[in-house]
Design a protein around this motif. Sequence first.
Motif, PDB file in Angstrom:
ATOM      1  N   MET A 159       0.816  -1.155   0.011  1.00  0.00           N
ATOM      2  CA  MET A 159       0.073  -0.230  -0.012  1.00  0.00           C
ATOM      3  C   MET A 159       0.908   1.326   0.142  1.00  0.00           C
ATOM      4  O   MET A 159       0.933   1.835   1.157  1.00  0.00           O
ATOM      5  CB  MET A 159      -0.780  -0.131   1.105  1.00  0.00           C
ATOM      6  N   PRO A 160       1.543   1.473  -1.131  1.00  0.00           N
ATOM      7  CA  PRO A 160       2.275   2.771  -1.066  1.00  0.00           C
ATOM      8  C   PRO A 160       1.446   4.064  -0.829  1.00  0.00           C
ATOM      9  O   PRO A 160       0.314   3.881  -1.158  1.00  0.00           O
ATOM     10  CB  PRO A 160       3.070   2.534  -2.490  1.00  0.00           C
ATOM     11  N   THR A 184       0.953   7.975  -2.417  1.00  0.00           N
ATOM     12  CA  THR A 184       0.895   8.776  -3.637  1.00  0.00           C
ATOM     13  C   THR A 184       2.473   9.595  -4.010  1.00  0.00           C
ATOM     14  O   THR A 184       2.478  10.023  -4.964  1.00  0.00           O
ATOM     15  CB  THR A 184      -0.261   9.782  -3.838  1.00  0.00           C
ATOM     16  N   GLU A 212      -2.525  -8.613 -10.409  1.00  0.00           N
ATOM     17  CA  GLU A 212      -1.278  -7.887 -10.916  1.00  0.00           C
ATOM     18  C   GLU A 212      -0.936  -8.244 -12.256  1.00  0.00           C
ATOM     19  O   GLU A 212      -1.266  -9.189 -12.742  1.00  0.00           O
ATOM     20  CB  GLU A 212      -0.058  -8.350  -9.960  1.00  0.00           C
ATOM     21  N   GLN A 234       8.067   2.822  -6.664  1.00  0.00           N
ATOM     22  CA  GLN A 234       6.589   2.370  -6.991  1.00  0.00           C
ATOM     23  C   GLN A 234       5.745   3.585  -6.166  1.00  0.00           C
ATOM     24  O   GLN A 234       6.237   4.585  -5.429  1.00  0.00           O
ATOM     25  CB  GLN A 234       5.934   1.186  -6.327  1.00  0.00           C
ATOM     26  N   MET A 250       1.336   5.059  -5.757  1.00  0.00           N
ATOM     27  CA  MET A 250      -0.220   4.729  -5.865  1.00  0.00           C
ATOM     28  C   MET A 250      -0.645   5.684  -6.861  1.00  0.00           C
ATOM     29  O   MET A 250      -0.623   6.725  -6.775  1.00  0.00           O
ATOM     30  CB  MET A 250      -0.787   5.014  -4.501  1.00  0.00           C
ATOM     31  N   GLU A 287       1.945  -3.272 -12.555  1.00  0.00           N
ATOM     32  CA  GLU A 287       0.622  -2.739 -12.056  1.00  0.00           C
ATOM     33  C   GLU A 287       0.091  -3.752 -10.930  1.00  0.00           C
ATOM     34  O   GLU A 287      -0.149  -4.920 -11.227  1.00  0.00           O
ATOM     35  CB  GLU A 287      -0.212  -2.289 -13.058  1.00  0.00           C
ATOM     36  N   LYS A 322      -7.702   2.429  -7.466  1.00  0.00           N
ATOM     37  CA  LYS A 322      -6.247   2.575  -6.748  1.00  0.00           C
ATOM     38  C   LYS A 322      -5.550   1.566  -7.555  1.00  0.00           C
ATOM     39  O   LYS A 322      -5.838   0.168  -7.493  1.00  0.00           O
ATOM     40  CB  LYS A 322      -6.507   2.204  -5.508  1.00  0.00           C
ATOM     41  N   THR A 323      -4.335   2.009  -7.982  1.00  0.00           N
ATOM     42  CA  THR A 323      -3.518   1.036  -8.577  1.00  0.00           C
ATOM     43  C   THR A 323      -2.210   1.224  -8.384  1.00  0.00           C
ATOM     44  O   THR A 323      -1.491   2.467  -8.425  1.00  0.00           O
ATOM     45  CB  THR A 323      -3.399   1.480 -10.466  1.00  0.00           C
ATOM     46  N   VAL A 324      -1.267   0.400  -7.737  1.00  0.00           N
ATOM     47  CA  VAL A 324       0.197   0.507  -7.621  1.00  0.00           C
ATOM     48  C   VAL A 324       0.845   0.451  -8.935  1.00  0.00           C
ATOM     49  O   VAL A 324       0.758  -0.572  -9.452  1.00  0.00           O
ATOM     50  CB  VAL A 324       0.671  -0.615  -6.577  1.00  0.00           C
ATOM     51  N   ARG A 375       4.525   0.086 -10.456  1.00  0.00           N
ATOM     52  CA  ARG A 375       5.946  -0.076  -9.948  1.00  0.00           C
ATOM     53  C   ARG A 375       7.016  -0.326 -11.208  1.00  0.00           C
ATOM     54  O   ARG A 375       6.714  -1.061 -12.124  1.00  0.00           O
ATOM     55  CB  ARG A 375       5.896  -1.291  -9.121  1.00  0.00           C
TER      56      ARG A 375
END
Length: 200
Positions: A1-2, A4, A67, A136, A138, A174, A189-191, A193
Amino acid sequence: MPKTKPALIQVPKMNFIMVDGAGDPNTSEEYKQALELLYGLSYSIKMSKMGGNAPEGYFEYVVPPLEGLWWTEGLPFDGVNVKDKSKFLWTSMIRQPEFVSEDVFEQAKAELAKKKPHLDLSRARFAVWEEGLCAQVMHKGPYDDEPATIEKLDSFIEDSGLVCDISEKRQHHEIYLSDPRKAAPEKLKTVIRHPVRKGE
């Protein structure tokens, strides 16, 4: 959960079930089937305890999010430079707990084959993957708005004295924390990386 705000992360070895494919994820039947495979196998493993054949070391857990690794033939994809989504090559994947092994995976395939014989289970593979050093961030909002977030990520990488290391071996990554079928585009919400390495 990084957050923004971009950050560095050292990603260790993890277990995954992976499915490779090609095409626009919005329209590709291949992508739709990949997700059916991934979720079918992941939930077969999670629910194995119900049939009394839980793997050794089993513990209660929540199936992790979907992912995706994304690239294109001959051109490293950084999340910005490809507009024609039909040209995408991808690996869709779901992380698995530490107790999942090749044997546990094969057992899940056998169980799923009984329930969904139409699925091509040969497309799915089990992999132990170490992503290594990455940056990475958010991203909140529609997928098509990702370039602005990626620009922020690229600036952070450069300011950190690092180099984005997207290549044939390390891809744009992602992690989908929201279900696009249920969440409004602005709530997604998309991480995001990107692999990195030290500058020359």
